[in-house]
Design an enzyme around this catalytic site. Structure first.
Site, PDB file in Angstrom:
ATOM      1  N   ASP A  99       1.124  14.496   3.172  1.00 48.18           N
ATOM      2  CA  ASP A  99       2.593  13.987   2.629  1.00 48.18           C
ATOM      3  C   ASP A  99       3.381  15.155   2.430  1.00 48.18           C
ATOM      4  OD1 ASP A  99       1.093  11.583   2.636  1.00 48.18           O
ATOM      5  OD2 ASP A  99       0.900  11.554   0.526  1.00 48.18           O
ATOM      6  N   CYS A 135       4.132   2.850   5.378  1.00 49.39           N
ATOM      7  CA  CYS A 135       4.871   3.484   6.459  1.00 49.39           C
ATOM      8  C   CYS A 135       4.131   3.374   7.896  1.00 49.39           C
ATOM      9  CB  CYS A 135       5.039   4.943   6.131  1.00 49.39           C
ATOM     10  SG  CYS A 135       6.143   5.185   4.644  1.00 49.39           S
ATOM     11  N   ARG A 166      -3.741   3.448  10.607  1.00 49.94           N
ATOM     12  CA  ARG A 166      -4.151   3.016   9.200  1.00 49.94           C
ATOM     13  C   ARG A 166      -5.125   1.745   9.183  1.00 49.94           C
ATOM     14  NH1 ARG A 166       0.909   4.121   5.385  1.00 49.94           N
ATOM     15  NH2 ARG A 166      -0.664   4.875   3.870  1.00 49.94           N
ATOM     16  N   PRO A 167      -6.217   1.796   9.957  1.00 50.20           N
ATOM     17  CA  PRO A 167      -7.049   0.770   9.731  1.00 50.20           C
ATOM     18  C   PRO A 167      -7.544   0.719   8.188  1.00 50.20           C
ATOM     19  CG  PRO A 167      -8.121   2.428  10.834  1.00 50.20           C
ATOM     20  CD  PRO A 167      -6.476   2.797  10.751  1.00 50.20           C
ATOM     21  N   ILE A 168      -8.362  -0.357   7.775  1.00 46.59           N
ATOM     22  CA  ILE A 168      -8.927  -0.588   6.411  1.00 46.59           C
ATOM     23  C   ILE A 168     -10.439  -0.816   6.601  1.00 46.59           C
ATOM     24  CG2 ILE A 168      -6.643  -0.826   5.283  1.00 46.59           C
ATOM     25  CD1 ILE A 168      -7.940  -3.655   4.853  1.00 46.59           C
ATOM     26  N   ASP A 169     -10.976  -0.322   7.674  1.00 54.88           N
ATOM     27  CA  ASP A 169     -12.369  -0.842   7.892  1.00 54.88           C
ATOM     28  C   ASP A 169     -13.221  -0.156   6.825  1.00 54.88           C
ATOM     29  OD1 ASP A 169     -11.349   1.657   9.149  1.00 54.88           O
ATOM     30  OD2 ASP A 169     -13.305   1.989   9.472  1.00 54.88           O
ATOM     31  N   GLN A 170     -13.172   0.938   6.229  1.00 50.47           N
ATOM     32  CA  GLN A 170     -13.964   1.577   5.197  1.00 50.47           C
ATOM     33  C   GLN A 170     -14.023   0.675   4.156  1.00 50.47           C
ATOM     34  OE1 GLN A 170     -16.082   4.127   6.331  1.00 50.47           O
ATOM     35  NE2 GLN A 170     -15.149   3.580   8.206  1.00 50.47           N
ATOM     36  N   ILE A 210      -4.548  14.039   9.525  1.00 47.68           N
ATOM     37  CA  ILE A 210      -4.767  12.782   8.822  1.00 47.68           C
ATOM     38  C   ILE A 210      -4.359  11.477   9.564  1.00 47.68           C
ATOM     39  CG2 ILE A 210      -4.691  11.288   6.928  1.00 47.68           C
ATOM     40  CD1 ILE A 210      -6.260  14.181   6.379  1.00 47.68           C
ATOM     41  N   LYS A 229       3.467   8.236  -7.694  1.00 50.50           N
ATOM     42  CA  LYS A 229       3.671   7.009  -6.733  1.00 50.50           C
ATOM     43  C   LYS A 229       2.211   6.684  -6.529  1.00 50.50           C
ATOM     44  CE  LYS A 229       4.334   6.805  -2.052  1.00 50.50           C
ATOM     45  NZ  LYS A 229       3.536   5.818  -1.647  1.00 50.50           N
ATOM     46  N   ASN A 230       1.462   7.513  -5.874  1.00 51.58           N
ATOM     47  CA  ASN A 230       0.333   7.031  -5.440  1.00 51.58           C
ATOM     48  C   ASN A 230      -0.997   6.875  -6.438  1.00 51.58           C
ATOM     49  OD1 ASN A 230       1.436   6.832  -2.825  1.00 51.58           O
ATOM     50  ND2 ASN A 230       0.448   8.554  -1.950  1.00 51.58           N
ATOM     51  N   ARG A 272      11.847   4.026  -1.874  1.00 47.15           N
ATOM     52  CA  ARG A 272      10.377   3.681  -2.310  1.00 47.15           C
ATOM     53  C   ARG A 272       9.463   4.422  -3.108  1.00 47.15           C
ATOM     54  NH1 ARG A 272       6.910   2.917   2.457  1.00 47.15           N
ATOM     55  NH2 ARG A 272       5.595   3.165   0.650  1.00 47.15           N
ATOM     56  N   ARG A 281       1.649  -0.741   1.308  1.00 50.02           N
ATOM     57  CA  ARG A 281       0.253  -0.462   1.632  1.00 50.02           C
ATOM     58  C   ARG A 281      -0.530  -0.713   0.578  1.00 50.02           C
ATOM     59  NH1 ARG A 281      -3.270   0.730   5.767  1.00 50.02           N
ATOM     60  NH2 ARG A 281      -4.914   2.496   5.119  1.00 50.02           N
TER      61      ARG A 281
HETATM   62  N1  EPU Z   1      -8.661   5.514   7.534  1.00 47.73           N
HETATM   63  C1  EPU Z   1      -9.634   4.697   8.640  1.00 47.73           C
HETATM   64  N2  EPU Z   1     -10.186   3.762   7.723  1.00 47.73           N
HETATM   65  C2  EPU Z   1     -10.050   3.273   6.313  1.00 47.73           C
HETATM   66  C3  EPU Z   1      -9.220   4.200   5.580  1.00 47.73           C
HETATM   67  C4  EPU Z   1      -8.492   5.234   6.284  1.00 47.73           C
HETATM   68  O1  EPU Z   1      -9.616   5.224   9.531  1.00 47.73           O
HETATM   69  O2  EPU Z   1     -10.758   2.256   6.211  1.00 47.73           O
HETATM   70  C5  EPU Z   1      -8.000   6.652   8.159  1.00 47.73           C
HETATM   71  C6  EPU Z   1      -6.465   6.298   8.263  1.00 47.73           C
HETATM   72  O3  EPU Z   1      -6.246   5.348   9.229  1.00 47.73           O
HETATM   73  C7  EPU Z   1      -5.636   7.675   8.170  1.00 47.73           C
HETATM   74  C8  EPU Z   1      -6.861   8.672   7.185  1.00 47.73           C
HETATM   75  O4  EPU Z   1      -8.142   7.824   7.257  1.00 47.73           O
HETATM   76  O5  EPU Z   1      -5.693   7.938   9.328  1.00 47.73           O
HETATM   77  C9  EPU Z   1      -6.413   8.657   5.754  1.00 47.73           C
HETATM   78  O6  EPU Z   1      -6.093   7.228   5.285  1.00 47.73           O
HETATM   79  P1  EPU Z   1      -6.323   7.173   3.606  1.00 47.73           P
HETATM   80  O7  EPU Z   1      -7.030   5.920   3.501  1.00 47.73           O
HETATM   81  O8  EPU Z   1      -6.853   8.595   2.900  1.00 47.73           O
HETATM   82  O9  EPU Z   1      -5.076   6.838   3.158  1.00 47.73           O
HETATM   83  P2  EPU Z   1      -4.554   5.770   2.399  1.00 47.73           P
HETATM   84  O10 EPU Z   1      -5.170   5.393   1.260  1.00 47.73           O
HETATM   85  O11 EPU Z   1      -3.781   4.891   3.201  1.00 47.73           O
HETATM   86  C10 EPU Z   1      -3.134   7.467   0.853  1.00 47.73           C
HETATM   87  C11 EPU Z   1      -1.609   7.611   0.202  1.00 47.73           C
HETATM   88  C12 EPU Z   1      -0.813   8.185   1.569  1.00 47.73           C
HETATM   89  C13 EPU Z   1      -1.424   9.436   1.954  1.00 47.73           C
HETATM   90  C14 EPU Z   1      -2.940   9.459   2.201  1.00 47.73           C
HETATM   91  C15 EPU Z   1      -3.464  10.677   2.295  1.00 47.73           C
HETATM   92  C16 EPU Z   1      -1.330   5.533  -1.135  1.00 47.73           C
HETATM   93  C17 EPU Z   1      -0.675   4.256  -1.327  1.00 47.73           C
HETATM   94  N3  EPU Z   1      -1.041   6.349  -0.001  1.00 47.73           N
HETATM   95  O12 EPU Z   1      -2.921   6.503   1.654  1.00 47.73           O
HETATM   96  O13 EPU Z   1       0.434   8.201   0.959  1.00 47.73           O
HETATM   97  O14 EPU Z   1      -0.795   9.965   2.907  1.00 47.73           O
HETATM   98  O15 EPU Z   1      -3.690   8.548   0.908  1.00 47.73           O
HETATM   99  O16 EPU Z   1      -4.833  10.653   2.741  1.00 47.73           O
HETATM  100  O17 EPU Z   1      -1.777   6.330  -2.037  1.00 47.73           O
HETATM  101  C18 EPU Z   1       2.618   8.561   1.283  1.00 47.73           C
HETATM  102  O18 EPU Z   1       2.818   8.792  -0.094  1.00 47.73           O
HETATM  103  O19 EPU Z   1       3.628   9.078   2.057  1.00 47.73           O
HETATM  104  C19 EPU Z   1       1.668   8.174   1.705  1.00 47.73           C
HETATM  105  C20 EPU Z   1       1.509   7.717   3.089  1.00 47.73           C
END
Ligand code: EPU
Length: 418
Positions: free
Chosen positions: A304, A116, A121-125, A326, A22-23, A397, A92
């Site tokens: 996960d 979820c 889950r911010p996207i500041d980075q 995480i 999926k991811n 999903r 997401r």
């Molecule tokens: N984070 C920040 N700022 C950012 C990005 C992330 O603070 O700009 C924090 C997040 O809040 C979180 C941590 O860093 O606490 C990890 O976030 P990451 O960006 O790695 O996660 P993601 O890309 O949102 C993907 C998977 C998740 C999986 C994580 C593992 C997808 C669509 N989602 O999420 O999958 O848990 O990587 O790190 O690829 C799932 O499949 O159930 C799922 C949630």
């Protein structure tokens, strides 16, 4: 509202084929838009997140032919228009469209992504990376307007190795002017899958899978082909099912290296399994030992699989501790496990203690999110009696044909539309 009903405590035997990740798939599909030609993606999983991405592709005017596992995407004549909230918020991964469209057109307008509810889950980075590449980001009324005269390569340091920020930065910089380096990049196999696909289209990316990724910008991307890697989280979930109620259950089409952290933890618990080239055969573990577990980015233990594994930790003789590093809110499965007979103490938002072993009994529970839902399915398979799992859209999903796959190995599991 769909619900899953499981009549538990039946041994599982036979073979389960793992589908595409999926991811990976949810990033490969938006990445396809960066091409100026036609691209093909094979081994697409049959999950509802893919339908949501298809909806965005079609909304943007891409020509998509989706036959079983193969998707052919022609985005030569797409209309880069605002992506509205009703489709961006379905998942997401919609934010991968943000970086792909920015990378191709230097402009994108999109409402906030969904996903979820497991933490802030911010996207500041991701936004920081866009700005460092030269884009201006305006955030107004739950919408991002992102614009760049040009995108110029630079060195970007991620404050944490975020999967999403790493992929978004690759997508935004692959057609930028000059060279971009991502430091402290995430190392998940899905990132390697995306980089390999982009390289197949003509990109110049090296270092994916390590903490430093180098991207030399190219003007155009052309035809491309890739195959989605096997879903290591789906594989891990069924491996845990095997450790709970398996009788020589075979989980096929896996890359064992991608699930090494889980396999080593199972070894610590004294679960027996046999690995062949690309499959694993596993049976119910007896007298399991408790473990200490901490979730980490790859190659550490994946967050996960933390909730699915909790269903097995309930069966260990002694107290296991589990630390989630995480996400801030990924223990919503615990109350329901306790209702089924487990004895789990929540120490704080990020730490639990599982006191085992406990016998589980069927109950009415909720899939509060995707992996909590997987945990409920596993607990129900091991429980005596009937379990009803509500809100199972979360599960559908991310787990392809879950009812058929489990029925095929002897589970008594049904999907009901109520
Ligand atoms: N984070 C920040 N700022 C950012 C990005 C992330 O603070 O700009 C924090 C997040 O809040 C979180 C941590 O860093 O606490 C990890 O976030 P990451 O960006 O790695 O996660 P993601 O890309 O949102 C993907 C998977 C998740 C999986 C994580 C593992 C997808 C669509 N989602 O999420 O999958 O848990 O990587 O790190 O690829 C799932 O499949 O159930 C799922 C949630």
């Amino acid at each position: 509202m769909k619900q899953i009903i499981i009549d538990g405590n039946h041994m599982l035997t036979g073979r389960i084929e793992i589908g595409g990740a999926k991811n990976s798939a949810v990033a490969l599909i938006p990445a396809a838009l960066l091409s100026d030609d036609v691209v093909t993606i094979d081994n697409i999983p049959n999950i509802s997140d893919i339908d949501a991405l298809n909806e965005i592709l079609e909304y943007l005017g891409a020509k998509v032919v989706h036959n079983d596992k193969v998707m052919v995407i022609d985005s030569q004549n797409i209309n880069n228009r605002e992506i509205p909230e009703n489709i961006s918020s379905k998942l997401r991964a919609s934010y991968y469209f943000m970086s792909a469209l920015l990378g191709k057109y230097r402009h994108v307008e999109m409402y906030f992504p969904g996903g979820c509810s497991i933490g802030a889950r911010p996207i500041d980075q991701t936004l920081k990376a866009f700005e460092q590449l030269g884009a201006k980001v305006i955030e107004e009324d739950k919408k991002y307007i992102i614009d760049a005269e040009e995108l110029r390569g630079c060195t970007i340091y991620l404050d944490m190795p975020s999967v999403g920020a790493t992929i978004n930065t690759m997508l935004a910089s692959v057609r930028a002017i000059g060279e971009t380096t991502i430091r402290n990049a995430a190392k998940e196999p899905e990132i390697v899958n995306v980089a390999t696909f982009l390289n197949n289209m003509g990109a110049k990316i090296s270092g994916a899978g390590t903490s430093e990724i180098r991207i030399i910008g190219v003007e155009k991307l052309g035809k491309g082909f890739t195959e989605v890697i096997p879903d290591r989280i789906e594989a891990g979930t069924y491996i845990i099912a095997g450790a709970l109620v398996g009788n020589n259950l075979e989980i096929a089409n896996i890359i064992p290296e991608h699930i090494e952290a889980l396999l080593l933890k199972l070894q610590e618990m004294d679960v027996n399994y046999k690995i062949t080239d690309n499959s694993i055969i596993i049976s119910k573990g007896e007298n399991l030992k408790p473990i200490r577990l901490k979730t980490l980015g790859y190659p550490g233990f994946p967050t996960d699989l933390q909730q699915p594994l909790t269903a097995l930790l309930v069966k260990c003789h002694g107290t296991s501790t589990l630390e989630e590093t995480i996400y801030e809110n990924r223990f919503k499965n615990v109350d329901y496990l306790n209702e089924m007979g487990a004895s789990i103490d929540v120490i704080n938002n990020q730490k639990i203690k599982i006191n085992g072993p406990s016998e589980l009994t069927g109950a009415e529970v909720v899939a509060t999110d995707l992996r909590a839902g997987a945990c409920m399915v596993l607990a129900a398979l091991a429980a005596t009696g009937k379990t009803i799992i509500r809100d199972v859209n979360h599960i559908l999903r991310g787990y392809e044909n879950i009812i058929e796959k489990l029925t095929g190995v002897g589970a008594k599991i049904y999907l009901e539309d109520k």
